[in-house]
Design a protein around this motif. Structure first.
Motif, PDB file in Angstrom:
ATOM      1  N   LYS B 154      27.092  26.798  57.383  1.00 36.05           N
ATOM      2  CA  LYS B 154      27.264  25.596  56.580  1.00 36.05           C
ATOM      3  C   LYS B 154      25.875  25.039  56.299  1.00 36.05           C
ATOM      4  CE  LYS B 154      31.885  24.598  58.265  1.00 36.05           C
ATOM      5  NZ  LYS B 154      32.713  23.840  59.231  1.00 36.05           N
ATOM      6  N   VAL B 178      25.407  25.256  61.543  1.00 36.33           N
ATOM      7  CA  VAL B 178      25.058  24.387  60.420  1.00 36.33           C
ATOM      8  C   VAL B 178      23.537  24.385  60.262  1.00 36.33           C
ATOM      9  CG1 VAL B 178      25.124  22.033  59.522  1.00 36.33           C
ATOM     10  CG2 VAL B 178      27.041  22.893  60.894  1.00 36.33           C
ATOM     11  N   THR B 247      26.696  18.990  50.666  1.00 40.37           N
ATOM     12  CA  THR B 247      26.633  20.294  51.333  1.00 40.37           C
ATOM     13  C   THR B 247      26.754  21.372  50.263  1.00 40.37           C
ATOM     14  OG1 THR B 247      29.028  20.188  51.739  1.00 40.37           O
ATOM     15  CG2 THR B 247      27.593  19.484  53.514  1.00 40.37           C
ATOM     16  N   SER B 249      27.328  24.481  51.221  1.00 41.48           N
ATOM     17  CA  SER B 249      28.404  25.270  51.818  1.00 41.48           C
ATOM     18  C   SER B 249      28.953  24.477  52.990  1.00 41.48           C
ATOM     19  CB  SER B 249      27.883  26.626  52.313  1.00 41.48           C
ATOM     20  OG  SER B 249      28.929  27.373  52.877  1.00 41.48           O
TER      21      SER B 249
ATOM     22  N   TYR C 318      35.053  30.511  58.861  1.00 40.82           N
ATOM     23  CA  TYR C 318      34.621  29.244  59.447  1.00 40.82           C
ATOM     24  C   TYR C 318      35.690  28.735  60.399  1.00 40.82           C
ATOM     25  CZ  TYR C 318      31.103  29.135  55.767  1.00 40.82           C
ATOM     26  OH  TYR C 318      30.055  29.438  54.949  1.00 40.82           O
TER      27      TYR C 318
END
Lengths: 370, 337, 323
Positions: B154, B178, B247, B249, C318
């Motif tokens: 992310k 992240v 963001t 992603s 995810y």
């Protein structure tokens, strides 16, 4: 006292330092009635109609539409015809020369305080001074002490005022216990004890209205008067689309549609207001607190506690103010209350009479204080 | 609400999450500073002081200075994340990804999928990016498109201090790796930031301006420039919607497509090099799904396809600025405006 | 601490499972039944088992591309491993990892790894986690002689040393990084490298389970008691190619046959325990037969298992958003 009356940029809320005059509703030379729509003011957070604080002949418009000036700056001047133009020019010049343009912006005004009470951490904002009982403002579901930005400062001219963040809201504890009115009423009592207030004029909006009502019923000795704005507790009906939408919607576009239910004129909901609500909802513990309150106060989609039957038992002066265009709690819930309760119905207001018809509400509140 | 700098906001997010969750640890080069040295403890708090003050609170057990070994400590953070901690590793400059990228994209990014959903890697890599610091080619790049390309990562680009705090708290609470990009030229910029903890969800774009004539989609530091451009254009009657995707992603496709379709004119502002960057990605997305709504070509305002130059005279030319954004919008909206 | 008869049975059982598993995969791959490519551990069993017999659920290992043996030694389910190698939905990684990425974090197995030198930094993390959480756990990085030349490995030696991590680096030196001899590619020595970082290091005969077990015991005890990282240089041989299909033309004629005749880990183990009368030949035969039966069952069930479907393609990218 001079016959010349100033109209200055009001201060709406703690953060307001300056405002944009978006439009004047009246031309120069208009004859003003106090409370009539005078001009549109926009701040970074809110846009609203400013109702004339005075009655009189509008002789000068000092700040034209499109200009941004600090809080307290002179917007216009009223004076009777007996005052000459030369006198008015001199008055305006004297005001402008003495006005502290930088200081006005720098002055942030009173700051909220927080206290550890028997009901946990509570945040509140004090304004005004005087000997009589304080006026204690209680906001509605999802609100906070800033709900009273059009009211508290005005009323504070007549005496002591305190706006409280109820548990689960604003800067107060996010622990709302079982999420019932007793918990909220307990927080009000805890703050009054903490501040050593023997009694207070309670002003409650919506959920805060139901809270104020419960305090008055349980501790009549601590309540000098009640002013209830679109209060809960007056019947089972409540628009759960609003409550559920307020909790569920995290994004501006959809939340805006929910917040528009609050007011008669949806353009009063600015993008900044929506963003402020989203920011509050993001704070740790707020979502859980709101859900607990919803489940505690409105189980099965109706108000859990109906206090109508107990209204006759109230000993203090009581006024109920309701907007006829309220889409959250129907104004019809004010029908048939005991004659001892004064009811004011406002044609132009929705669920937020203290914002939508601030001047009218403020006049009624000042009446209580004097 | 108190005004706080981007630097303070990041620091506060780290402190509050470390107070909340003992599994959160920090590691990186000089995140405290002075390890093993005879002088002051917490000597640096990171090269720009972003983590200053955390080591005195949490101790060296939780604020770990590392040797200059990005592969080892970024991989170490990934391994610790897979085995019960929630590390926040600092890759001082994103330009240094070259020496540790394997541990990010082949290891951390892959664990969940490659291990059949049986691994969780709650890793945050904070890293500085962006031009404007006279730091030249190896300390000024954006590079977030490279990370955005990798499934499993992310990628977060906070555009101001409020966003930085809420997005970093979300990053730390998130169960996926992240990459958190901090623009080094924004650390002193202040906005209102609540004292309380709050999380801003990933994948929800922020619409910072609403207008009718053009949609400006901007990333990271470019959001503020886009807002300024929109405000300037508003004075001449051109109103713009400005979208901060927050963001890359996950990407909020819905808001991007809706706002693009509403105005029919789109400018994408991306500080990264122009090839295979976010601007090309967004332009392709809109062309594929909203072609019929477009009233003109999608304009891309980006850095040029050159390394970031050192000389202030050149770097100022290099970075996309407000006038370029305004010019792109005016060109799209036609001479009538 | 001495090895009990139960320990010895468990050790031989694990080694036989690994050998049979790998021989089976070799045959199946040759028959064209297995997709992709596989790197087999046959011949190296004493290393994985000699180390992992000291480990428990607190401990983590990271493996290499040649990971089947480490998985079995650390307690991964061979049936789910076989299904994984066949790309089946009920494989240990749902068919998304394959031979080179078998992992089971619940068993402390942090993954076989397709990147040479990928594991040591991760092991530093697992060791840091164990140290920080005060679990008493240790973490073991298995690294090949090829991986021993990666910068990640050296960086990890340094990090483990300066942070005093409970980490153990096992250099499994089978003599060849792919086709390149370790004698040619490794400058200095593995032990000398470790000593350069201030880490205790030992060279050990990786065909000899008992030698590995003893050396690993010292290293792991040292880590568990807070005395920091160690390195073992384990010399051994692989019986198959770097990957299946490798014709092994880089080896000397007869090199492998001689090792199998003289240094086979299972043979040496059998000789040692029967000569000292710790276990008898019949027991060992029974363990071998059990391993064969178990792996035959694993193979049959893997072949019968369902393939993942399109619905599985985008899951687990995810934790909490579908792309």
């Amino acid at each position: 006292m001079s016959a010349i009356q100033n109209i200055v940029m009001p201060k709406w809320g703690l953060a307001m330092q300056e405002g944009l005059v978006a439009a004047w509703h009246v031309p120069v030379d208009a004859v003003l009635e106090a409370g009539q729509d005078l001009l549109d003011i926009e701040t970074s957070k809110i846009a609203n109609v400013y109702e004339s604080p005075v009655s009189g002949h509008l002789r000068r418009i000092v700040v034209a539409a499109g200009e941004t000036v600090p809080v307290g700056a002179l917007l216009g001047v009223c004076a009777p015809a007996s005052v000459s133009d030369t006198e008015i020019d001199a008055h305006v010049k004297a005001f402008q020369d003495s006005f502290d343009w930088d200081g006005a912006k720098a002055d942030t005004g009173p700051e909220p305080e927080t206290a550890e009470t028997t009901a946990g951490r509570l945040r509140f904002l004090r304004m005004g001074d005087g000997d009589g009982p304080s006026m204690l403002f209680l906001h509605g579901f999802g609100g906070d002490l800033n709900t009273w930005l059009f009211n508290q400062e005005v009323v504070a001219q007549s005496g002591r005022t305190i706006a409280l963040d109820l548990p689960g809201h604003g800067g107060s504890t996010k622990d709302v216990g079982p999420g019932d009115l007793v918990t909220l009423a307990g927080a009000v009592m805890a703050l009054m004890d903490h501040l050593s207030l023997p009694s207070a004029h309670l002003v409650g909006h919506s959920m805060g209205g139901a809270t104020a009502l419960l305090v008055a019923l349980e501790r009549p000795d601590r309540v000098a008067s009640l002013t209830l704005l679109a209060p809960g507790g007056f019947g089972p009906a409540i628009n759960m689309d609003y409550i559920n939408g307020f909790i569920a919607e995290k994004r501006a576009k959809k939340l805006r549609a929910v917040l528009e239910l609050l007011v008669a004129d949806p353009t009063a909901i600015t993008a900044e207001m929506v963003e402020e609500v989203i920011k509050v909802k993001r704070l740790d513990g707020v979502d859980a607190a709101l859900k607990t309150l919803r489940d505690g106060l409105f189980p099965g989609g109706t108000q859990a506690i109906d206090l109508r039957d107990r209204l006759a038992a109230l000993l203090c002066p009581v006024r109920v103010i309701w907007g006829r265009r309220d889409r959250i709690l129907p104004a019809s819930q004010a029908d048939g209350v005991p004659a001892s309760i004064r009811v004011t119905l406002l044609d132009a207001a929705g669920h937020m009479p203290h914002m939508e018809s601030a001047a009218t509400v403020n006049a009624l509140l000042q009446e209580v204080m004097t | 609400m108190p005004m706080k700098s981007y630097r303070q906001a990041v620091n506060e997010a780290l402190r509050q999450e470390m107070e909340r969750d003992s599994r959160v640890i920090l590691m990186g080069e000089d995140v405290a500073g002075g390890a093993g040295a005879p002088g002051e403890d917490d000597a640096w708090g990171g090269p720009l002081g972003v983590t200053k003050g955390l080591e005195p609170i949490f101790g060296r057990e939780r604020v770990l200075d590392t040797p200059i070994s990005e592969s080892a400590f970024i991989g170490c953070a990934a391994g610790a994340a897979a085995t019960g901690l929630r590390p926040v590793a600092e890759l001082m400059f994103v330009d240094f990804m070259g020496v540790c990228f394997d541990q990010i994209f082949n290891q951390a990014a892959k664990f969940r999928y490659m291990f059949g959903g049986r691994a969780t890697t709650p890793l945050v890599i904070r890293t500085m990016y962006g031009a404007g610091f006279r730091a030249a080619s190896q300390h000024s790049q954006c590079l977030y498109p490279l990370f955005t390309h990798i499934p499993g990562l992310k990628v977060v680009l906070p555009s101001n201090a409020y966003e930085a705090k809420g997005l970093l708290i979300q990053a730390i609470r998130d169960d996926d790796p992240v990459i958190f990009f901090e623009h080094k030229a924004m650390y002193d910029e202040e906005v209102d930031v609540p004292d309380e903890s709050y999380a801003i969800p990933f994948g929800e774009a922020n619409v910072t301006r609403e207008g009718d004539d053009c949609t400006i989609i901007a990333f990271g530091r470019m959001v503020n420039l886009a807002n300024q451009a929109a405000d300037n254009l508003g004075k001449s009657g051109i109103t713009c919607t400005v979208v901060d995707p927050r963001t890359t992603s996950p990407l909020d496709r819905e808001t991007i497509l809706d706002t693009a379709g509403e105005t029919g004119r789109v400018v994408v502002v991306d500080e990264a090099h122009p090839r295979c960057n976010m601007a090309t990605d967004i332009a392709a997305l809109i062309c594929e799904h909203r072609f019929a709504d477009l009233k003109g070509p999608i304009k891309q305002v980006t850095a040029p396809h050159a390394p970031v130059p050192f000389s202030p005279a050149l770097e100022d030319l290099y970075i996309p600025g407000v006038p370029k954004i305004e010019a792109a919008v005016r060109e799209l909206c036609g001479k009538g405006h | 601490m001495q090895l009990s008869r139960d320990d010895l049975r468990a050790a031989y059982q694990r080694m036989c499972l690994i050998r049979t598993f790998e021989d089976t995969v070799h045959e199946e791959f040759s028959a064209g039944n297995i997709p992709g490519f596989v790197h087999l551990y046959a011949g190296e069993e004493a290393s994985a088992v000699g180390v992992c017999l000291h480990l428990d659920e607190r401990d983590a290992i990271a493996s290499t591309h040649r990971g089947h043996g480490h998985c079995i030694a650390k307690g991964c389910d061979p049936q789910a491993m076989m299904a994984e190698i066949y790309g089946r939905k009920d494989g240990l990684c749902g068919g998304k990892g394959g031979s080179m990425h078998i992992a089971d974090l619940s068993k402390g197995m942090m993954g076989a790894n397709g990147i040479v030198g990928g594991g040591p930094p991760l092991v530093c993390g697992a060791a840091l986690s164990a140290k920080y959480r005060k679990t008493g756990g240790v973490a073991v990085a298995f690294v090949g002689d090829g991986g021993s030349n990666q910068g990640t490995t050296f960086e990890s030696y340094n990090l483990a040393k300066i942070w005093n991590l409970p980490a153990i680096f096992i250099i499994e030196d089978n003599g060849y990084a792919e086709s390149t001899a370790s004698g040619w590619s490794v400058g200095g020595s593995q032990v000398g490298r470790a000593q350069g970082f201030g880490m205790p290091a030992t060279e050990v005969d990786g065909h000899d389970f008992f030698a590995v077990w003893e050396a690993a015991r010292e290293a792991i005890d040292r880590a568990r008691s807070g005395q920091g990282p160690s390195l073992l240089h384990v010399r051994l041989n692989r019986y198959y190619g770097h990957f299946e299909g490798d014709a092994l033309t880089y080896k000397a004629p007869g090199e492998l046959e001689k090792v199998k005749m003289e240094q086979d880990a299972l043979m040496l183990f059998r000789r040692r325990v029967t000569e000292t009368a710790l276990l008898d030949g019949g027991e060992l035969d029974a363990i071998e037969r059990d391993a064969e039966a178990q792996i035959a069952h694993c193979l049959a069930s893997a072949k019968a298992a369902p393939m993942p479907t399109e619905a599985d393609l985008m899951t687990d990218v995810y934790a909490d958003y579908a792309s």
